[in-house]
Design an enzyme around this catalytic site. Structure first.
Site, PDB file in Angstrom:
ATOM      1  N   CYS A   1     -64.300  28.744 -17.343  1.00 22.60           N
ATOM      2  CA  CYS A   1     -64.232  27.929 -18.561  1.00 22.60           C
ATOM      3  C   CYS A   1     -64.002  28.814 -19.779  1.00 22.60           C
ATOM      4  O   CYS A   1     -64.671  29.840 -19.945  1.00 22.60           O
ATOM      5  CB  CYS A   1     -65.548  27.171 -18.694  1.00 22.60           C
ATOM      6  SG  CYS A   1     -65.699  26.229 -20.201  1.00 22.60           S
TER       7      CYS A   1
ATOM      8  N   HIS B   1     -62.599   7.594  -7.829  1.00 20.86           N
ATOM      9  CA  HIS B   1     -63.082   8.849  -7.238  1.00 20.86           C
ATOM     10  C   HIS B   1     -62.526  10.077  -7.959  1.00 20.86           C
ATOM     11  O   HIS B   1     -62.541  11.176  -7.406  1.00 20.86           O
ATOM     12  CB  HIS B   1     -62.747   8.899  -5.741  1.00 20.86           C
ATOM     13  CG  HIS B   1     -63.594   7.967  -4.924  1.00 20.86           C
ATOM     14  ND1 HIS B   1     -63.362   7.688  -3.595  1.00 20.86           N
ATOM     15  CD2 HIS B   1     -64.718   7.260  -5.259  1.00 20.86           C
ATOM     16  CE1 HIS B   1     -64.290   6.833  -3.153  1.00 20.86           C
ATOM     17  NE2 HIS B   1     -65.111   6.562  -4.139  1.00 20.86           N
TER      18      HIS B   1
ATOM     19  N   SER C   1     -60.531   2.548   4.829  1.00 19.02           N
ATOM     20  CA  SER C   1     -61.419   2.234   5.946  1.00 19.02           C
ATOM     21  C   SER C   1     -62.602   1.398   5.472  1.00 19.02           C
ATOM     22  O   SER C   1     -63.320   0.812   6.282  1.00 19.02           O
ATOM     23  CB  SER C   1     -61.913   3.516   6.608  1.00 19.02           C
ATOM     24  OG  SER C   1     -62.519   4.352   5.650  1.00 19.02           O
TER      25      SER C   1
ATOM     26  N   PRO D   1     -52.890  -0.763   9.219  1.00 18.37           N
ATOM     27  CA  PRO D   1     -52.395  -0.863  10.600  1.00 18.37           C
ATOM     28  C   PRO D   1     -53.494  -1.066  11.630  1.00 18.37           C
ATOM     29  O   PRO D   1     -53.216  -1.491  12.744  1.00 18.37           O
ATOM     30  CB  PRO D   1     -51.688   0.477  10.832  1.00 18.37           C
ATOM     31  CG  PRO D   1     -51.940   1.328   9.656  1.00 18.37           C
ATOM     32  CD  PRO D   1     -52.679   0.549   8.618  1.00 18.37           C
TER      33      PRO D   1
END
Ligand code: OAD
Length: 251
Positions: A152, A114, A194, A219
């Site tokens: 930029c 990602h 998840s 968990p």
């Protein structure tokens, strides 16, 4: 389990999500109350559309996150993973996280599916942008601080965060390597995710289909619970060092 971390694992794939950095104080995305999207529409903060609509809001949010990461330290989960890399014949580390805590814990090769908070680039011409040397970025601790993005050097376009936004493709080479690794591994650890964001969420199923054992560390119950061979319910920073100690008791 078809293989174990202790014995004959030849190729271990580790897939991490936001949960692996939770104990470093980095908020996850979907956990109640602390979630990174609390008070926000995800599309506003994580899409090109949202960035173009309000560059200062979006850049400020990412600078706030970068600031948090700069102040954070790797936790025992990150360190256990980097130690495993030294012990096993082959380990492929794939992360959805845009922080650099795996690297700072000593992991040598991290595949960031990602993207990375540290790799901004021009929205117009794609030229990479280097943050100026600074101890900490100029973002305040306020997650709603508005900061104009830099421009930029080449084309004066807006600099955008180096993360994958909704509607964008994952980096092609990293994705192909991740798929290849999942086809090849004999054991996969899925830690602190998840498992709802595709296509990364498909990777454990690919490894399972190809005969690898799946172990999940989380968990709470996730969508992978029915598929994983083992669900180690607990915090990554506690479970992983225990796993490492059990696998390599004399180190
Ligand atoms: P989520 O916020 O969706 O899920 C975090 C997971 O970590 C949850 O299943 C928690 O139960 C678990 N968790 C929390 N604390 C933990 C701990 N101490 N140890 C182990 N697990 C813990 O985060 P991701 O699954 O990483 O994408 O989210 C995937 C993607 O959604 C992100 O990469 C981001 C977002 O869209 C992009 O920004 C492109």
């Amino acid at each position: 389990m078809k293989n174990s971390v202790t014995g004959n694992t030849q190729h271990l794939v580790i897939l991490t999500g936001a949960g692996v950095s939770a104990e470093s104080g980095i908020a996850t995305f979907r956990d109640a109350l602390t979630g990174l999207w609390e008070n926000y529409d995800a599309e506003t903060l994580a899409s090109e559309f949202g960035f173009r609509a309000d560059p200062a809001l979006v850049w400020g949010w990412y600078e706030w996150r970068r600031n948090r990461v700069l102040r954070a330290q790797p936790n025992p989960a990150h360190y256990a993973i980097s130690q495993l890399e030294k012990k096993l014949p082959k380990l492929t580390l794939i992360t959805q996280n845009v922080d650099d805590l795996h690297e700072r814990a000593g992991s040598l090769k991290v595949s960031h599916l990602h993207g990375s908070l540290n790799k901004p680039r021009c929205l117009t011409c794609d030229e990479s942008y280097a943050f100026p040397d600074e101890v900490l970025p100029n973002a305040t601790s306020d997650r709603e601080s508005r900061i104009d993005p830099p421009r930029c050097d080449l084309c004066d376009g807006l600099i955008r965060p180096g993360v994958v936004w909704f509607g964008e493709q994952l980096p092609a080479n990293a994705w192909k390597s991740a798929e290849d690794a999942c086809r090849d591994c004999d054991l996969m650890l899925v830690i602190g995710t998840s498992g709802v964001v595709r296509p990364v969420a498909d990777l454990p199923y690919l490894a399972d289909k190809k005969g690898a054992s799946l172990v999940q560390i989380n968990p709470i119950i996730s969508g992978l619970n029915g598929v994983a061979n083992f669900n180690l319910a607990g915090k990554a920073g506690e479970v992983l060092p225990e796993l490492y100690a059990a696998a390599f008791p004399n180190t």
